[in-house]
Design a protein around this motif. Structure first.
Motif, PDB file in Angstrom:
ATOM      1  N   GLU A  21      41.693  39.210  48.863  1.00 42.88           N
ATOM      2  CA  GLU A  21      40.864  39.230  47.659  1.00 42.88           C
ATOM      3  C   GLU A  21      41.367  38.191  46.656  1.00 42.88           C
ATOM      4  OE1 GLU A  21      40.657  43.199  46.082  1.00 42.88           O
ATOM      5  OE2 GLU A  21      39.933  44.007  47.978  1.00 42.88           O
ATOM      6  N   ASP A  22      42.684  38.107  46.477  1.00 47.61           N
ATOM      7  CA  ASP A  22      43.265  37.121  45.564  1.00 47.61           C
ATOM      8  C   ASP A  22      42.909  35.704  45.994  1.00 47.61           C
ATOM      9  OD1 ASP A  22      44.396  39.098  44.045  1.00 47.61           O
ATOM     10  OD2 ASP A  22      46.453  38.757  44.750  1.00 47.61           O
ATOM     11  N   ILE A  23      43.044  35.428  47.287  1.00 49.22           N
ATOM     12  CA  ILE A  23      42.734  34.089  47.801  1.00 49.22           C
ATOM     13  C   ILE A  23      41.271  33.756  47.538  1.00 49.22           C
ATOM     14  CG2 ILE A  23      42.501  32.726  49.912  1.00 49.22           C
ATOM     15  CD1 ILE A  23      45.022  34.204  50.948  1.00 49.22           C
ATOM     16  N   GLU A  24      40.405  34.707  47.811  1.00 46.25           N
ATOM     17  CA  GLU A  24      38.971  34.492  47.636  1.00 46.25           C
ATOM     18  C   GLU A  24      38.632  34.193  46.171  1.00 46.25           C
ATOM     19  OE1 GLU A  24      34.989  37.168  47.947  1.00 46.25           O
ATOM     20  OE2 GLU A  24      36.393  37.306  49.629  1.00 46.25           O
ATOM     21  N   VAL A  25      39.231  34.931  45.254  1.00 50.11           N
ATOM     22  CA  VAL A  25      38.947  34.749  43.838  1.00 50.11           C
ATOM     23  C   VAL A  25      39.418  33.371  43.358  1.00 50.11           C
ATOM     24  CG1 VAL A  25      39.447  35.624  41.512  1.00 50.11           C
ATOM     25  CG2 VAL A  25      38.973  37.218  43.349  1.00 50.11           C
TER      26      VAL A  25
END
Length: 99
Positions: A21-25
């Motif tokens: 999720e962090d990478i995607e954001v």
């Protein structure tokens, strides 16, 4: 799933779902792309055009101290480390001339 995430998944104590999720954001530029979090760089881009990415291993304790010293100097730690290494190379160049 990203290769980096797959490699991290093998490690202990990593919440892979949260990491994804962090990478995607970040990659979607929802974070890190606003003008309020940017600052003007006051140096000529040509100064950095010959830089090469390097990777070194050092103890966490030493890295932590170097980051603290960089913060005390009011600079980013990568630039601080680069300056330390450049200064060392300049100050010791005479040793190469003896060989």
């Amino acid at each position: 799933m990203d290769i980096k995430v797959e490699r991290l998944k093998e490690g202990e104590g990593i919440d892979v779902d949260a990491l994804e999720e962090d990478i995607e954001v970040w990659e979607s530029r929802q974070l890190g792309a606003s003008e309020e979090h940017a600052r003007l760089v006051e140096h000529d881009i040509s100064e950095t055009s010959d830089l090469e990415l390097v990777s070194i291993k050092m103890s966490q304790r030493v890295l932590k101290r170097l980051k603290q010293l960089a913060k005390a100097e009011g600079v980013e730690y990568q630039g601080f480390l680069r300056e330390i290494l450049c200064r060392y190379a300049r100050e010791n160049e005479h040793k190469l001339k003896r060989s």
